[in-house]
Design a protein around this motif. Sequence first.
Motif, mmCIF file in Angstrom:
data_model
loop_
_atom_site.group_PDB
_atom_site.id
_atom_site.type_symbol
_atom_site.label_atom_id
_atom_site.label_comp_id
_atom_site.label_asym_id
_atom_site.label_seq_id
_atom_site.Cartn_x
_atom_site.Cartn_y
_atom_site.Cartn_z
ATOM 1 N N MET A 32 0.625 -1.332 -0.587
ATOM 2 C CA MET A 32 0.145 0.039 -0.008
ATOM 3 C C MET A 32 1.320 1.126 0.083
ATOM 4 N N GLY A 33 1.912 1.317 0.858
ATOM 5 C CA GLY A 33 2.304 2.327 1.352
ATOM 6 C C GLY A 33 3.671 2.863 -0.075
ATOM 7 N N ALA A 34 3.640 1.568 -1.159
ATOM 8 C CA ALA A 34 4.296 1.464 -2.527
ATOM 9 C C ALA A 34 3.502 2.513 -3.660
ATOM 10 N N LEU A 35 2.228 2.289 -3.409
ATOM 11 C CA LEU A 35 1.411 2.933 -4.282
ATOM 12 C C LEU A 35 0.601 4.503 -4.087
ATOM 13 N N ILE A 36 1.166 4.530 -2.257
ATOM 14 C CA ILE A 36 1.297 5.993 -2.006
ATOM 15 C C ILE A 36 1.913 6.359 -2.888
ATOM 16 N N LEU A 37 2.983 6.102 -2.182
ATOM 17 C CA LEU A 37 3.961 6.955 -3.289
ATOM 18 C C LEU A 37 4.487 7.368 -4.608
ATOM 19 N N VAL A 38 3.687 7.100 -4.902
ATOM 20 C CA VAL A 38 3.499 6.923 -6.715
ATOM 21 C C VAL A 38 2.215 7.393 -6.781
ATOM 22 N N MET A 39 0.614 7.014 -6.039
ATOM 23 C CA MET A 39 0.201 8.248 -6.488
ATOM 24 C C MET A 39 -0.064 9.299 -5.568
ATOM 25 N N ASN A 40 0.404 9.902 -4.612
ATOM 26 C CA ASN A 40 0.309 10.917 -3.497
ATOM 27 C C ASN A 40 1.518 10.855 -2.082
ATOM 28 N N THR A 41 2.329 11.444 -3.080
ATOM 29 C CA THR A 41 3.333 10.630 -1.936
ATOM 30 C C THR A 41 2.753 12.027 -0.648
ATOM 31 N N HIS A 139 -6.004 0.667 0.472
ATOM 32 C CA HIS A 139 -6.826 -0.350 1.413
ATOM 33 C C HIS A 139 -7.003 -1.760 1.124
ATOM 34 N N VAL A 140 -8.254 -1.442 0.144
ATOM 35 C CA VAL A 140 -7.806 -2.497 -0.426
ATOM 36 C C VAL A 140 -7.022 -3.964 -0.554
ATOM 37 N N VAL A 141 -6.113 -3.464 -1.618
ATOM 38 C CA VAL A 141 -5.003 -3.437 -2.394
ATOM 39 C C VAL A 141 -3.660 -4.587 -0.432
ATOM 40 N N TYR A 142 -3.988 -3.121 0.237
ATOM 41 C CA TYR A 142 -4.021 -4.084 1.762
ATOM 42 C C TYR A 142 -4.444 -4.720 2.395
ATOM 43 N N GLY A 143 -5.344 -5.113 1.887
ATOM 44 C CA GLY A 143 -5.904 -6.642 2.613
ATOM 45 C C GLY A 143 -6.162 -7.576 1.543
ATOM 46 N N VAL A 144 -6.089 -7.402 0.208
ATOM 47 C CA VAL A 144 -5.874 -8.708 -0.043
ATOM 48 C C VAL A 144 -4.358 -8.687 -0.256
ATOM 49 N N VAL A 145 -3.172 -8.444 0.086
ATOM 50 C CA VAL A 145 -2.243 -8.732 0.393
ATOM 51 C C VAL A 145 -2.160 -9.562 1.637
ATOM 52 N N LEU A 146 -2.474 -8.414 2.885
ATOM 53 C CA LEU A 146 -2.780 -9.522 4.326
ATOM 54 C C LEU A 146 -3.268 -10.683 4.008
ATOM 55 N N GLY A 147 -4.520 -11.040 3.238
ATOM 56 C CA GLY A 147 -5.429 -11.613 3.608
ATOM 57 C C GLY A 147 -4.252 -12.847 2.656
ATOM 58 N N GLY A 148 -3.530 -12.610 1.375
ATOM 59 C CA GLY A 148 -2.787 -13.694 1.218
ATOM 60 C C GLY A 148 -1.556 -14.035 1.509
ATOM 61 N N VAL A 149 -0.897 -13.888 2.265
ATOM 62 C CA VAL A 149 0.823 -13.703 3.473
ATOM 63 C C VAL A 149 -0.037 -14.101 4.226
ATOM 64 N N TYR A 150 -1.114 -13.985 5.241
ATOM 65 C CA TYR A 150 -1.943 -14.841 6.320
ATOM 66 C C TYR A 150 -2.268 -16.268 5.532
ATOM 67 N N ALA A 151 -2.883 -16.038 4.793
ATOM 68 C CA ALA A 151 -3.846 -18.087 4.330
ATOM 69 C C ALA A 151 -2.204 -18.920 3.638
ATOM 70 N N ALA A 152 -1.513 -18.070 3.641
ATOM 71 C CA ALA A 152 -0.268 -18.933 3.172
ATOM 72 C C ALA A 152 1.138 -18.607 4.144
ATOM 73 N N THR A 153 1.427 -17.807 5.101
ATOM 74 C CA THR A 153 1.909 -18.591 6.634
ATOM 75 C C THR A 153 0.713 -18.757 7.673
ATOM 76 N N ALA A 154 -0.370 -18.431 7.715
ATOM 77 C CA ALA A 154 -0.855 -18.960 9.057
ATOM 78 C C ALA A 154 -0.803 -20.572 10.092
ATOM 79 N N ASP A 155 -0.569 -21.113 9.115
ATOM 80 C CA ASP A 155 0.174 -22.814 9.004
ATOM 81 C C ASP A 155 1.929 -22.664 9.671
#
Length: 157
Positions: A32-41, A139-155
Amino acid sequence: MSTTTETTQTYDVGTGNWKAGVLGGIVGSAAMGALILVMNTATLAVAIPSLYGLAPPPNPAAGLVVHLSHGAVMGVMFAGLASVLRLETSGKLLGLGVGWGVVTWAVFAALVMPVWLGVVGSPASPPFPNFAPPSLLWHVVYGVVLGGVYAATADRL
């Protein structure tokens, strides 16, 4: 003569995997921070660090540290929610991530942040409420990445 039998039972209090939540939150807020830097520093360099009196002048490094910290805390909250809802499949966790991104945008970015920035006297204080579409995307990008990383690492963590 009497006998006593003791039984021990453990209960899961639904805390989820907080380590996977922290990791997912940090990775998600970095994306999300990378997107913010590109779109609205200015959002990362002034608004976010202003929450804690770390700007002005613009300070993107402080903004990134604050943002990653917020992402980690929100990741732990996500982990708890995923556990309470008993979501374990990748698809359901990604769906929860999208919803989590929308909720964090609506509550924290659109409602809490404008008030907080106004209270601390930040020059980056947006109008209230601030339902900005680019922020929704972030924020949607944040949530998607969070959900994906959580799904991949929770176990695994």
